[in-house]
Design a protein around this motif. Structure first.
Motif, PDB file in Angstrom:
ATOM      1  N   VAL A 252      -2.924  32.887   0.955  1.00 44.82           N
ATOM      2  CA  VAL A 252      -3.558  31.700   1.532  1.00 44.82           C
ATOM      3  C   VAL A 252      -5.064  31.947   1.596  1.00 44.82           C
ATOM      4  O   VAL A 252      -5.519  33.095   1.571  1.00 44.82           O
ATOM      5  N   SER A 253      -5.821  30.872   1.717  1.00 43.08           N
ATOM      6  CA  SER A 253      -7.278  31.008   1.614  1.00 43.08           C
ATOM      7  C   SER A 253      -7.909  31.694   2.821  1.00 43.08           C
ATOM      8  O   SER A 253      -8.857  32.456   2.687  1.00 43.08           O
TER       9      SER A 253
ATOM     10  N   GLY B 134      -6.260  33.641   5.400  1.00 44.45           N
ATOM     11  CA  GLY B 134      -5.246  34.414   6.108  1.00 44.45           C
ATOM     12  C   GLY B 134      -5.819  35.482   7.019  1.00 44.45           C
ATOM     13  O   GLY B 134      -6.962  35.907   6.872  1.00 44.45           O
TER      14      GLY B 134
END
Length: 365
Positions: free
Chosen positions: A23-24, A26
C-alpha cells in the motif's frame, strides 16, 4: 578462520504475501524481490533479519538488513540467525554482499532467475573470531550509516524545495507572470545510439549512461563509447537527466563522467537556474508518465510536443533572484551530498571484499 555453510548459520523462511499486497502509506516495511522497499499495514515478522530476494528477471538479487516489524513477499527469503554467539547479522549481511555475483551466476531459470535451497546451501561463510567479525561489521556499518544520513538529508532538502516550488509557482502564482513552454526554458538534448560510437583504437572511452545506469549507477558491465562526441552528450556529475522513454524519471546524475544514450535527455539552460528547470520537470513528471502509459506501444514514451504543451510560470527577474537565494544553495548541497555518497560507496565497495577475505585486517581494541 573456519568456513561454515550459510544454512548452518541461519534459519530460513519466506513471506506469505503476494507482491500486490503493498500500500502507498503503510506503517511497516514490505520486502519483495525489488530493490525498492514497499509499505504495508500489517506485519508477520517482528525480529532482526536479513531479506534476500528469491527471484529476479536478470539475477540481481536484492539483499537487505532490517530490525523490527515487517512483512515479506512469498518469494523473499527471511534469514534469522541460528546462534548469535557464533556470528552477527551485520557480518552475514556483508559477507553475502560479496557473494551476490556468485548467486547470480549459480541461479536457476531462464526468463526469471531464482535461488534454490541447494544454491544457498553451497554458499560458505568464512568466520573469523567473533570480535573480529563485529569489528569488520562496525567499519562497514559506519560507512553505510553515513551514506544513509546523507541520503535522508537529501530527501529532506528535496521535499523542502518541492514545497517552496509548489507554494511559489502553483498555489501563489501571480496572474501577471509570463507563461512559457517547458521546452522554452531549457534545452532537452537527446542521447546517442551509443553502439554506433564505440571507443576508437587505443581509447578506453567513457561509460554509457542508460536508464539502468541512471537507476543503479555505472558498473563494470556498463557499455562504453568514445569520448569524442558532441559536448552536449557528455554527462557530468550534477547534470539534470530526464528519462523520456520506458521508465520515465528525472534525476540529478551522481556518478562519473559518461556518454548519454538515446531515450535520455540532458537538460540544460543558459537563461534559467538549474533548480528552476529541475523542479518544473519533476512537477510535470506524473503527467508525462500518464501520457506515456496511454500510448498503445510496448515501450511508453513522451514526444517533443508534450514538452511544448507543458506550460511554465515565469516570475520577474527580481523575484527569481530572491528565490535563487534559497534554492541555489539548497540544490548545491544536494549535489555535494551526492558526491560524498558516491565517494563513501566507492570506499565501502573497495574495503568490503578485502575485509571479508582477510586481505585487510581490522585492528582490535
Amino acid at each position: 578462520m573456519s568456513e561454515v555453510s550459510l544454512l548452518d548459520l541461519v534459519n530460513l523462511t519466506t513471506g506469505k504475501l503476494n507482491s500486490n499486497a503493498a500500500v502507498s502509506d503503510g506503517k511497516y516495511p514490505f520486502f519483495t524481490c525489488s530493490v525498492e522497499t514497499y509499505a504495508i499495514n500489517s506485519f508477520s515478522f517482528d525480529t532482526e533479519a536479513l531479506l534476500l530476494a528469491g527471484n529476479n528477471a536478470e539475477g540481481n538479487f536484492s539483499l537487505k538488513y532490517y530490525n523490527g516489524k515487517f512483512d515479506a513477499y512469498q518469494r523473499t527469503y527471511v534469514l534469522t540467525l541460528e546462534d548469535e554467539k557464533t556470528t552477527t547479522y551485520k557480518y552475514i549481511f556483508y559477507s553475502l554482499k560479496t557473494r551476490l555475483a556468485e548467486l547470480k551466476n549459480n541461479s536457476a531459470g531462464s526468463a526469471t532467475r531464482f535461488l534454490t535451497l541447494s544454491i544457498l546451501k553451497d554458499i560458505k561463510i568464512q568466520l573469523p573470531p567473533l570480535p573480529e567479525q563485529k569489528a569488520i561489521a562496525d567499519v562497514l556499518s559506519a560507512l553505510d550509516d553515513k551514506i544513509d544520513l546523507l541520503q535522508r538529508q537529501n530527501e529532506t532538502l528535496e521535499k523542502m524545495a518541492e514545497t517552496l516550488f509548489r507554494q511559489w509557482f502553483i498555489e501563489e502564482a501571480k496572474e501577471d507572470w509570463e507563461e512559457l513552454p517547458l521546452s522554452a526554458i531549457a534545452t532537452f538534448t537527446n542521447g546517442l545510439a551509443c553502439q554506433k560510437f564505440p571507443p576508437k583504437n587505443g581509447e578506453i572511452g567513457l561509460p554509457v549512461l542508460k536508464i539502468k545506469e541512471l537507476t543503479s549507477g555505472i558498473t563494470v558491465s556498463s557499455d562504453r563509447a568514445t569520448a569524442e562526441v558532441k559536448s552536449e552528450c557528455i554527462v557530468h556529475h550534477g547534470d539534470v537527466i530526464f528519462a523520456w522513454s520506458a521508465s520515465l524519471m528525472v534525476k540529478i546524475w551522481s556518478g562519473e563522467t559518461c556518454v548519454l544514450n538515446q531515450h535520455l535527455f540532458n537538460v540544460q539552460s543558459e537563461q534559467f537556474p538549474k533548480w528552476f528547470y529541475y523542479e518544473w520537470c519533476k512537477y510535470y513528471l506524473r503527467e508525462f508518465i500518464a501520457i506515456a502509459n496511454s500510448h498503445a506501444t510496448t515501450m511508453g514514451h513522451i514526444k517533443r510536443n508534450d514538452l511544448d504543451e507543458a506550460m511554465v510560470n515565469i516570475p520577474s527577474e527580481f523575484e527569481l533572484l530572491e528565490m535563487n537565494k534559497i534554492m541555489i544553495p539548497n540544490l548545491n548541497r544536494i549535489i555535494l551530498n551526492l558526491k560524498q555518497i558516491q565517494t563513501l560507496q566507492s570506499l565501502r565497495d573497495i574495503l568490503l571484499p578485502k575485509l571479508m577475505s582477510g586481505e585487510v585486517r581490522v585492528k582490535l581494541d
